[in-house]
Structures are given as structure tokens and as C-alpha cells.
Design an enzyme around this catalytic site. Structure first.
Site: not given
Ligand code: SER
Length: 319
Positions: A9, A12-13, A35-36, A143, A147, A173
Site C-alpha cells: 500500500g 496511498g496517502q 501496491d496494486i 472499517y 480495525k 492524517i
Molecule cells: N482517516 C480515517 C477515516 O476517516 C480514520 O482512520 O476513515
């Protein structure tokens, strides 16, 4: 033992900047990006890259063997907002990729794993201010559920099989290099792009929605620090709370106005409002500070300056 690192990954950001930083520290050849799909020019030109599908154990194993990898950072995931649109896909990606990497460690092919968790593990019944490390967790997004389950599996693999897995619960982030991908906290990045491009922003979260956030440099530091800590220092093998700053859309817009006085913000909350309302407003991260010396550096004011300075070059904005 020399480090040989694989980042899954990497485009990604967070993966993009993590890869660049780890290459700066360990040398470009010691850090394999994967990454993919391919990433930005800066990332692709900075060192070796392999195409990997995080859900395919064999495609990861092939790269692990080719480069004698000993550490894996698993940064591939489907985030909160996109996950609500594709719940089964989100579950499949987030869980299968984690099992693939944990099983590689269990079989002794790799020695250390980093896997990020999130503030999304918390839910509507969690205390919202200064959310403790250990508290009620009833996540309401796919999500968040993935997690939270992932955290349980990390601890299980550590206790049962001695897998050296380390994890932190990232807040939202904020960064300017690579775009974020489908999160609820993404408004706090979009707002800077729109401020510079259009002078106004229509926020998908309402004025007073306070969420825990962190500038990317702090997130990368935390990630590298927890991976560098002695194994005995890592007392929590599920995932550590981590905090930088907390702010609302209104507060960040006021900060932007200090530089762009005519900036205007409006509010049209959508389905992401409910997700944001289920998350903490601020986080107690004292365990990370005690156990492995975590310390954040960037506050709202500093982050706003960094974001505007860097993005103004991209949009050719003079102020
Ligand atoms: N930045 C993430 C989201 O908004 C939170 O882990 O899904």
C-alpha cells in the site's frame, strides 16, 4: 541483521511518505514499495517497486522471498467512507491482507509487522473526550469493525505465536503529497485545496464536529518510532492510542482565514456526519508516551502554515 523492508500500500496517502522517509533512513534498496497500482513519479523514482495484491498471499510471498524481506508495513486498507459503500469488499481487503501478513510472520518468513489501526475502532458508546486506551469499543462502520477485529487478531498472534506486530490507532492524517482515499476526516485536507483553488469550501461535516487529527510528519515519526522500539517496550500488542491535535471545521477555517482573509466556508453534512459523530473528539495517548516515548510536534497553527505553503506552490497561489 540488515533491515529489508516491504511496504504494502506504498502508493496511498500514508504509504507514499512512509516509503520516502524509510528510504531516506535505510537507503533506497532496503525499502521495497508495493501496491496494486503504480504511484506518484516521486515515489516510483525513489527506489524498487513491485505490484502486489495484498489479498493474494502468494504475490506477497514472492516479493518477500525475492528481497529477503524481514519487516512488513501493511498500509493497504479501505477507509471509513468508501467502506460504507462497499462493506463486503472493505471487510475482505482489510482482514485478508492482515491475515496474509500475520501468517507470513507466524511462519517465520518475516520478523516484524506494522499494521495501522484507527480512531474508527471507537463508536457511539465510547467516552468522547480524552478517550482512554482501554474503554468501551462498539464501532459502527465496517472499517471500524475490521480495525477492531484486526487489533484482537494482532494481540492473539503475539500471545499465541510470538508474532512481533506493532500498531497505532491513527487519527485523521493531514498531508499534501498524496491524496487521501475515502476517509471521513478527508475534509481537513480538501479544505486547503479548495481554499487555494476557489477561496471557498463546502464542508461535508458540520461546523462543530471536533475530531482527532495529526500532521503526516508526526504520523510517520510515530510509525517509525514504534517499529524501532525494543520489543519489551511495546506493552500493548493490540494497538496504541495516538494523538496530535483536535479541531472542528470552523476552527481550521478560522486558521486558514489568518492567511486567506476572504476564505469562506459553508456546511452541507452528508452520510459521513454520522460516522464522525460516532468517533472520539480527543484521545488520551499517555500509554504511547510512556511506553515508547511518543511526542507530537505539529499543532493546528503549524499544520495550517505547512499545508498552505506547500499547496500554494502546486496551485500557483500567491499570498
Ligand atoms: N482517516 C480515517 C477515516 O476517516 C480514520 O482512520 O476513515
Amino acid at each position: 541483521m540488515n533491515k529489508s523492508i516491504l511496504i504494502i500500500g506504498a502508493c496511498g496517502q500514508i504509504g507514499t511518505e512512509l516509503t520516502l522517509k524509510l528510504r531516506e533512513i535505510n537507503g533506497e534498496k532496503a525499502v521495497i514499495a508495493s501496491d496494486i497500482h503504480e504511484g506518484s513519479n516521486e515515489l516510483m523514482q525513489s527506489g524498487p517497486f513491485e505490484l502486489i495484491n495484498a489479498m493474494d498471499y502468494d504475490s506477497i510471498l514472492k516479493v518477500v522471498e525475492k528481497y529477503a524481506i524481514n519487516e512488513v508495513y501493511l498500509m493497504a486498507a479501505m477507509l471509513s467512507a468508501t467502506g460504507e459503500k462497499f462493506p463486503e469488499k472493505a471487510w475482505e481487503l482489510n482482514m485478508n491482507s492482515l491475515f496474509n501478513v500475520l501468517n507470513l510472520a507466524k511462519s517465520g518468513k518475516i520478523k516484524k509487522v506494522f499494521w495501522p489501526s484507527s480512531i474508527a475502532v471507537f463508536g457511539p458508546t465510547t467516552p468522547k473526550e480524552n478517550t482512554p486506551q482501554e474503554t468501551v469499543m462498539e464501532p459502527s462502520t465496517v472499517y471500524g469493525i475490521s480495525k477492531q477485529a484486526g487489533e484482537r487478531w494482532c494481540e492473539y498472534y503475539f500471545n499465541k505465536f510470538g508474532v512481533d506486530v506493532r500498531s497505532i490507532r491513527y487519527p485523521g492524517i493531514i498531508s499534501w503529497k498524496a491524496n487521501p482515499g475515502g476517509g471521513t476526516t478527508d475534509y481537513a485536507i480538501e479544505i486547503f485545496h479548495k481554499a487555494l483553488q476557489e477561496g471557498k469550501y463546502n464542508s461535508f461535516l458540520n461546523k462543530e464536529t471536533k475530531l482527532p487529527m495529526m500532521y503526516i510528519d508526526d504520523a510517520i515519526d510515530a510509525t517509525i518510532n514504534i517499529m524501532d522500539a525494543k520489543p519489551e517496550a511495546i506493552k500493548i500488542r493490540s494497538s496504541y492510542n495516538l494523538a496530535g491535535m483536535s479541531f472542528t471545521p470552523h476552527e481550521v477555517s478560522e486558521e486558514i482565514k489568518k492567511t486567506i482573509p476572504n476564505f469562506e466556508i459553508s456546511y452541507s453534512p452528508d452520510f459521513r456526519q454520522k460516522i464522525a459523530d460516532s468517533w472520539p473528539k480527543s484521545i488520551d495517548d499517555s500509554k504511547a508516551r510512556e511506553d515508547w516515548g511518543w511526542n507530537h510536534k505539529v499543532d493546528l497553527e503549524k499544520m495550517t502554515t505547512i499545508m498552505l505553503e506547500n499547496l500554494s506552490l502546486k496551485y500557483d497561489f500567491n499570498y
